[in-house]
Design a protein around this motif. Structure first.
Motif, PDB file in Angstrom:
ATOM      1  N   VAL A  67       0.839  -1.209   0.000  1.00 17.20           N
ATOM      2  CA  VAL A  67       0.000   0.000   0.000  1.00 17.20           C
ATOM      3  C   VAL A  67       0.867   1.249   0.000  1.00 17.20           C
ATOM      4  CG1 VAL A  67      -1.619   1.350   1.388  1.00 17.20           C
ATOM      5  CG2 VAL A  67      -2.014  -1.095   1.053  1.00 17.20           C
ATOM      6  N   ILE A  68       1.951   1.240   0.782  1.00 14.41           N
ATOM      7  CA  ILE A  68       2.851   2.392   0.818  1.00 14.41           C
ATOM      8  C   ILE A  68       3.511   2.603  -0.542  1.00 14.41           C
ATOM      9  CG2 ILE A  68       4.967   3.327   1.848  1.00 14.41           C
ATOM     10  CD1 ILE A  68       4.170   1.869   4.433  1.00 14.41           C
ATOM     11  N   ASP A  69       3.923   1.516  -1.188  1.00 20.40           N
ATOM     12  CA  ASP A  69       4.502   1.645  -2.522  1.00 20.40           C
ATOM     13  C   ASP A  69       3.488   2.168  -3.535  1.00 20.40           C
ATOM     14  OD1 ASP A  69       7.079   0.900  -1.894  1.00 20.40           O
ATOM     15  OD2 ASP A  69       6.787  -1.227  -2.351  1.00 20.40           O
ATOM     16  N   ARG A  70       2.200   1.916  -3.276  1.00 12.72           N
ATOM     17  CA  ARG A  70       1.156   2.364  -4.197  1.00 12.72           C
ATOM     18  C   ARG A  70       0.726   3.802  -3.931  1.00 12.72           C
ATOM     19  NH1 ARG A  70      -1.938   4.512  -6.804  1.00 12.72           N
ATOM     20  NH2 ARG A  70      -3.777   3.766  -7.957  1.00 12.72           N
ATOM     21  N   PHE A  71       0.502   4.159  -2.649  1.00  8.17           N
ATOM     22  CA  PHE A  71      -0.056   5.472  -2.315  1.00  8.17           C
ATOM     23  C   PHE A  71       0.962   6.436  -1.706  1.00  8.17           C
ATOM     24  CE2 PHE A  71      -3.748   2.603  -2.237  1.00  8.17           C
ATOM     25  CZ  PHE A  71      -4.594   3.281  -3.101  1.00  8.17           C
ATOM     26  N   GLY A  72       2.126   5.929  -1.302  1.00  4.34           N
ATOM     27  CA  GLY A  72       3.156   6.801  -0.767  1.00  4.34           C
ATOM     28  C   GLY A  72       3.064   6.988   0.735  1.00  4.34           C
ATOM     29  N   PRO A  73       4.167   7.435   1.353  1.00  3.39           N
ATOM     30  CA  PRO A  73       4.209   7.563   2.816  1.00  3.39           C
ATOM     31  C   PRO A  73       3.353   8.706   3.365  1.00  3.39           C
ATOM     32  CG  PRO A  73       6.264   8.333   1.832  1.00  3.39           C
ATOM     33  CD  PRO A  73       5.472   7.704   0.731  1.00  3.39           C
ATOM     34  N   THR A  74       3.016   9.699   2.548  1.00  4.71           N
ATOM     35  CA  THR A  74       2.253  10.839   3.065  1.00  4.71           C
ATOM     36  C   THR A  74       0.858  10.419   3.517  1.00  4.71           C
ATOM     37  OG1 THR A  74       3.458  12.345   1.597  1.00  4.71           O
ATOM     38  CG2 THR A  74       1.420  13.163   2.571  1.00  4.71           C
ATOM     39  N   LYS A  75       0.076   9.826   2.614  1.00  6.48           N
ATOM     40  CA  LYS A  75      -1.290   9.432   2.939  1.00  6.48           C
ATOM     41  C   LYS A  75      -1.333   8.331   3.995  1.00  6.48           C
ATOM     42  CE  LYS A  75      -3.354  10.624  -1.543  1.00  6.48           C
ATOM     43  NZ  LYS A  75      -4.078  10.094  -2.731  1.00  6.48           N
ATOM     44  N   VAL A  76      -0.519   7.318   3.810  1.00 11.00           N
ATOM     45  CA  VAL A  76      -0.542   6.180   4.729  1.00 11.00           C
ATOM     46  C   VAL A  76      -0.070   6.607   6.121  1.00 11.00           C
ATOM     47  CG1 VAL A  76       0.311   3.848   5.158  1.00 11.00           C
ATOM     48  CG2 VAL A  76      -0.172   4.585   2.820  1.00 11.00           C
ATOM     49  N   GLY A  77       0.951   7.459   6.177  1.00 16.10           N
ATOM     50  CA  GLY A  77       1.457   7.923   7.460  1.00 16.10           C
ATOM     51  C   GLY A  77       0.431   8.720   8.246  1.00 16.10           C
ATOM     52  N   ARG A  78      -0.384   9.524   7.550  1.00 18.12           N
ATOM     53  CA  ARG A  78      -1.407  10.324   8.233  1.00 18.12           C
ATOM     54  C   ARG A  78      -2.463   9.441   8.886  1.00 18.12           C
ATOM     55  NH1 ARG A  78      -2.534  14.890   3.525  1.00 18.12           N
ATOM     56  NH2 ARG A  78      -0.615  16.097   3.832  1.00 18.12           N
ATOM     57  N   TRP A  79      -3.014   8.505   8.119  1.00 18.19           N
ATOM     58  CA  TRP A  79      -4.060   7.633   8.666  1.00 18.19           C
ATOM     59  C   TRP A  79      -3.537   6.777   9.812  1.00 18.19           C
ATOM     60  CZ3 TRP A  79      -9.056   8.048   8.295  1.00 18.19           C
ATOM     61  CH2 TRP A  79      -9.615   8.716   7.203  1.00 18.19           C
ATOM     62  N   GLY A  80      -2.312   6.281   9.649  1.00 15.96           N
ATOM     63  CA  GLY A  80      -1.738   5.455  10.704  1.00 15.96           C
ATOM     64  C   GLY A  80      -1.610   6.215  12.012  1.00 15.96           C
ATOM     65  N   ALA A  81      -1.066   7.441  11.950  1.00 14.91           N
ATOM     66  CA  ALA A  81      -0.863   8.224  13.170  1.00 14.91           C
ATOM     67  C   ALA A  81      -2.182   8.529  13.871  1.00 14.91           C
ATOM     68  CB  ALA A  81      -0.133   9.530  12.830  1.00 14.91           C
ATOM     69  N   PHE A  82      -3.230   8.797  13.110  1.00  9.75           N
ATOM     70  CA  PHE A  82      -4.536   9.070  13.718  1.00  9.75           C
ATOM     71  C   PHE A  82      -5.049   7.852  14.487  1.00  9.75           C
ATOM     72  CE2 PHE A  82      -9.213   8.922  13.420  1.00  9.75           C
ATOM     73  CZ  PHE A  82      -9.518  10.074  14.140  1.00  9.75           C
ATOM     74  N   LEU A  83      -4.872   6.678  13.899  1.00  7.28           N
ATOM     75  CA  LEU A  83      -5.390   5.467  14.531  1.00  7.28           C
ATOM     76  C   LEU A  83      -4.595   5.047  15.757  1.00  7.28           C
ATOM     77  CD1 LEU A  83      -6.357   3.363  11.370  1.00  7.28           C
ATOM     78  CD2 LEU A  83      -7.889   4.494  12.991  1.00  7.28           C
ATOM     79  N   TRP A  84      -3.339   5.509  15.906  1.00  7.28           N
ATOM     80  CA  TRP A  84      -2.598   5.217  17.139  1.00  7.28           C
ATOM     81  C   TRP A  84      -3.381   5.747  18.332  1.00  7.28           C
ATOM     82  CZ3 TRP A  84       2.777   7.810  15.896  1.00  7.28           C
ATOM     83  CH2 TRP A  84       3.338   7.207  14.768  1.00  7.28           C
ATOM     84  N   GLY A  85      -3.811   6.997  18.215  1.00  7.45           N
ATOM     85  CA  GLY A  85      -4.521   7.626  19.317  1.00  7.45           C
ATOM     86  C   GLY A  85      -5.840   6.946  19.629  1.00  7.45           C
ATOM     87  N   VAL A  86      -6.545   6.514  18.570  1.00  5.82           N
ATOM     88  CA  VAL A  86      -7.820   5.819  18.765  1.00  5.82           C
ATOM     89  C   VAL A  86      -7.602   4.528  19.555  1.00  5.82           C
ATOM     90  CG1 VAL A  86      -9.711   4.643  17.592  1.00  5.82           C
ATOM     91  CG2 VAL A  86      -8.854   6.817  16.685  1.00  5.82           C
ATOM     92  N   ALA A  87      -6.578   3.752  19.163  1.00 11.73           N
ATOM     93  CA  ALA A  87      -6.316   2.471  19.827  1.00 11.73           C
ATOM     94  C   ALA A  87      -5.935   2.655  21.288  1.00 11.73           C
ATOM     95  CB  ALA A  87      -5.208   1.726  19.079  1.00 11.73           C
ATOM     96  N   SER A  88      -5.100   3.644  21.584  1.00 11.03           N
ATOM     97  CA  SER A  88      -4.702   3.882  22.974  1.00 11.03           C
ATOM     98  C   SER A  88      -5.885   4.343  23.823  1.00 11.03           C
ATOM     99  CB  SER A  88      -3.580   4.927  23.034  1.00 11.03           C
ATOM    100  OG  SER A  88      -2.386   4.399  22.507  1.00 11.03           O
ATOM    101  N   THR A  89      -6.788   5.119  23.222  1.00  7.51           N
ATOM    102  CA  THR A  89      -7.979   5.569  23.947  1.00  7.51           C
ATOM    103  C   THR A  89      -8.857   4.382  24.331  1.00  7.51           C
ATOM    104  OG1 THR A  89      -7.967   7.680  22.753  1.00  7.51           O
ATOM    105  CG2 THR A  89     -10.034   7.036  23.820  1.00  7.51           C
ATOM    106  N   ILE A  90      -9.032   3.446  23.402  1.00  8.69           N
ATOM    107  CA  ILE A  90      -9.835   2.254  23.682  1.00  8.69           C
ATOM    108  C   ILE A  90      -9.200   1.433  24.803  1.00  8.69           C
ATOM    109  CG2 ILE A  90     -10.660   0.064  22.727  1.00  8.69           C
ATOM    110  CD1 ILE A  90     -10.945   1.497  20.041  1.00  8.69           C
ATOM    111  N   THR A  91      -7.856   1.324  24.783  1.00  5.71           N
ATOM    112  CA  THR A  91      -7.160   0.578  25.834  1.00  5.71           C
ATOM    113  C   THR A  91      -7.447   1.165  27.209  1.00  5.71           C
ATOM    114  OG1 THR A  91      -5.358   0.183  24.255  1.00  5.71           O
ATOM    115  CG2 THR A  91      -4.926  -0.335  26.562  1.00  5.71           C
ATOM    116  N   ALA A  92      -7.445   2.484  27.304  1.00  6.56           N
ATOM    117  CA  ALA A  92      -7.654   3.155  28.585  1.00  6.56           C
ATOM    118  C   ALA A  92      -9.023   2.856  29.183  1.00  6.56           C
ATOM    119  CB  ALA A  92      -7.476   4.662  28.417  1.00  6.56           C
TER     120      ALA A  92
END
Length: 429
Positions: A73-98
């Motif tokens: 996916v990164i080779d197809r869409f590049g690190p910009t788009k994939v990096g943004r979505w990934g970073a957003f979901l880090w926070g979502v996952a940690s919130t659920i853990t709490a």
């Protein structure tokens, strides 16, 4: 290019390198939160050692399974788009853990965190390939790789103080806040070089003429590229060798605080302080041996492949110092041997992460990084489970450390005899 000209080249690329490093730093603080909070969670929910091993490894399962698809996916869409979505979901996952209320909830949240953070290292590796010439690739890669180690220096004490003072849920609340802050920073500042309006023409030319990875998709297509790379001996030599590194890294990442609490009879706060020492050593060797020294030696005219391979293999050999920790019950000596082992492994790690962009055909760096990190994290998933099983059966970490040493030896053989020379794989026809 003479030194006077080089001094005039702007340094925006190093700002991008620092941004990627901060991302990995927060990424790993997210991951280690469970290790620090584990004694409270285990006591509260009456979990066995094996169940804790499952929780420790849950992140690695989803993280590992997604590595190859994420690389494509990164080779197809590049690190910009994939990096943004990934970073957003880090926070979502940690919130659920709490907000989790038992084993099942925490297990689900850790699996989700693995999904969210799967792109983190491949994005950083590919972005570094775009932004840095080959002569600066060692230090640039070491910045984000050292951040993974440094997270244990500041992250473990920070989370430990939060957990002891306010409870384990607030520890995960802290990591969620840090993740969302980074998401906004990445959204604001990161672009690929040719899309970055603040990057000057002279710096872009310096990056590209210095052998930066070419931006763009693989002409053969993502699936064809994957099939092609899976047939390459060089890819498998890198993959097996780096997986051996990953086993020991995840063992220390997940079980080091528990080892100090159980074997050395320390409190959570004291174990956090002791556990930070090997990670300080690892951060230093990562930056100065795996980063600066490699670039320095190559700049002085030494053969690039020999320099990188020498640091890679020597670092793995130092990792065998883990055997020393099996021979002592003194916490000072245990930390001494573990520091040598982690310091050696850390010096080798930036070389491993620089290799996908150095050996990949055009458009294949993300996929090679995905293959490498997939197998690496399968071992990462196995390490805490195997360690938990051995510790539960023997009430000792001796055999667990011995297994890690044997696996490291296998990795050294793979790097030396299977991977071969560090050079680009030809493009698929």
């Amino acid at each position: 290019m003479n030194s006077q000209t080089q001094q005039k080249i702007p340094r925006r690329r190093w700002g991008i390198g620092a941004l990627l490093g901060v991302g990995v730093l927060i990424n790993y603080i997210d991951r280690i939160g469970l290790s620090v909070a584990a004694p409270q969670i285990q006591d509260l929910f009456k979990l066995t050692g094996f169940e804790m091993g499952l929780l420790f490894s849950a992140f690695a399962w989803s993280y590992a399974v997604l590595q190859i698809p994420v690389g494509m996916v990164i080779d197809r869409f590049g690190p910009t788009k994939v990096g943004r979505w990934g970073a957003f979901l880090w926070g979502v996952a940690s919130t659920i853990t709490a907000f989790s209320s038992g084993f099942a909830g925490i297990f689900f949240a850790r699996v989700l965190l693995g999904i969210a953070e799967a792109p983190a290292f491949p994005v950083s590796a590919k972005a570094t390939g775009y932004w840095f010439p080959r002569s600066e690739r060692g230090l640039a890669t070491a910045i984000f790789d050292a951040a993974a180690k440094f997270s244990n220096v500041i992250g473990v004490p920070l989370v430990a103080v939060t957990v002891v003072s306010f409870g384990w849920r607030w520890g995960f609340g802290l990591t969620a806040a840090l993740s969302f802050i980074y998401f906004f920073a990445f959204l604001t500042f990161y672009r690929d070089p040719t899309a970055d309006k603040k990057l000057t023409a002279i710096e872009l030319n310096y990056i590209q003429q210095g052998g930066a990875a070419a931006e763009g998709k693989a002409e053969s297509g993502a699936v064809n590229m994957l099939a092609y790379l899976l047939k390459q001996r060089k890819v498998w030599g890198l993959t097996i060798g780096f997986a051996a590194y990953g086993y020991s890294f995840y063992l220390f990442l997940t079980w080091l605080p528990g080892y100090l609490v159980q074997t050395m009879h320390m409190s959570i706060l004291k174990s956090a302080g002791y556990a930070a020492i090997p990670w300080v050593v690892a951060t230093i060797t990562d930056l100065f041996v795996g980063g600066w020294l490699i670039d320095h030696l190559i700049a002085r005219g030494h053969n690039e492949s020999k320099v990188r391979k020498s640091v890679l293999v020597t670092g793995m050999l130092f990792g065998l110092a883990v055997f020393g920790a099996t021979q002592t019950v003194d916490p000072v000596w245990a930390i001494f041997w573990i520091s040598i082992a982690l310091g050696g492994l850390a010096s080798a790690a930036p070389v491993g992460w620089s290799l996908p962009s150095l050996i990949a055909p055009k458009g294949g760096a993300g996929t090679i990084g995905g293959i490498m990190n997939f197998v690496n994290n399968l071992m990462g998933a196995a390490a805490p489970i195997v360690t938990g099983y051995i510790v539960g059966a023997t009430n000792s970490f001796i055999n667990a450390f011995f297994v890690a040493g044997v696996i490291l030896a296998i990795g050294i053989v793979s790097f030396v005899f299977v991977m071969g020379k560090i050079e680009a794989i030809s493009d698929p026809k």
